[in-house]
Design a protein around this motif. Structure first.
Motif, short mmCIF file in Angstrom:
data_model
loop_
_atom_site.label_atom_id
_atom_site.label_comp_id
_atom_site.label_asym_id
_atom_site.label_seq_id
_atom_site.Cartn_x
_atom_site.Cartn_y
_atom_site.Cartn_z
N THR A 151 0.85 -1.20 0.00
CA THR A 151 0.00 0.00 0.00
C THR A 151 0.88 1.24 0.00
O THR A 151 2.08 1.16 0.28
CB THR A 151 -0.92 0.06 1.25
OG1 THR A 151 -0.13 0.34 2.40
CG2 THR A 151 -1.72 -1.21 1.44
N GLN A 152 0.26 2.35 -0.29
CA GLN A 152 0.95 3.64 -0.21
C GLN A 152 0.55 4.39 1.06
O GLN A 152 0.83 5.58 1.19
CB GLN A 152 0.61 4.49 -1.45
CG GLN A 152 1.13 3.90 -2.75
CD GLN A 152 2.63 3.71 -2.72
OE1 GLN A 152 3.38 4.61 -2.35
NE2 GLN A 152 3.09 2.53 -3.10
N TRP A 153 -0.13 3.71 1.98
CA TRP A 153 -0.54 4.34 3.22
C TRP A 153 0.68 4.84 3.97
O TRP A 153 1.74 4.21 3.93
CB TRP A 153 -1.29 3.39 4.11
CG TRP A 153 -2.51 2.75 3.50
CD1 TRP A 153 -3.12 3.10 2.32
CD2 TRP A 153 -3.25 1.66 4.02
NE1 TRP A 153 -4.19 2.28 2.10
CE2 TRP A 153 -4.30 1.40 3.12
CE3 TRP A 153 -3.14 0.89 5.18
CZ2 TRP A 153 -5.23 0.39 3.34
CZ3 TRP A 153 -4.07 -0.11 5.39
CH2 TRP A 153 -5.10 -0.35 4.49
N ASN A 154 0.52 5.96 4.67
CA ASN A 154 1.66 6.42 5.46
C ASN A 154 1.79 5.55 6.72
O ASN A 154 0.87 4.81 7.08
CB ASN A 154 1.59 7.93 5.74
CG ASN A 154 0.44 8.32 6.61
OD1 ASN A 154 0.14 7.67 7.62
ND2 ASN A 154 -0.22 9.41 6.25
N ILE A 155 2.92 5.63 7.33
CA ILE A 155 3.24 4.75 8.46
C ILE A 155 2.29 4.98 9.63
O ILE A 155 1.91 4.03 10.32
CB ILE A 155 4.73 4.88 8.83
CG1 ILE A 155 5.56 4.30 7.68
CG2 ILE A 155 5.04 4.16 10.14
CD1 ILE A 155 7.03 4.57 7.74
#
Length: 114
Positions: free
Chosen positions: A77-81
């Motif tokens: 995913t490209q979700w932030n940490i």
């Protein structure tokens, strides 16, 4: 027997929380105590049952599954940490980063970059 049944129900409860498909989704059971309460057993009994049948403590099994899901989310995913940390039940990104680094020797950002 009872310990095998409790272990099986624990694994089923654990796996039912995954995969995480949205950054709004959050796991609801995070600790050995959470699982013991849901299974209506004492936390010591749950731990003993898992040690006997699987050979690991409740906390180790939960931690391993959370790390497995964290790795998937970091890579796929490209979700932030901070979104990933929230989904996995961490209130603070620092707690997630410390947990991840302790388990894998990488920070979440370094793991994602490799």
């Amino acid at each position: 027997n009872g310990t095998a049944r409790v272990s099986s129900l624990f694994i089923e409860l654990l796996e039912r929380q995954f995969p995480i498909e949205s950054h709004h989704q959050r796991i609801s059971l995070r600790t050995a105590k959470d699982y013991a309460e849901r299974l209506s057993v004492h936390v010591n009994y749950l731990n003993r049952a898992l040690k006997e049948t699987i050979g690991k403590t409740t906390t180790d099994i939960i931690g391993n599954r959370i790390i497995q899901e964290a790795k998937i989310l970091l890579k796929q995913t490209q979700w932030n940490i901070s979104e990933i940390a929230y989904c996995l039940g961490f209130e603070e990104v620092a707690h997630f980063s410390n947990f991840f680094k302790k388990q894998t020797t990488f920070s979440p950002a370094a793991f994602r970059a490799q």
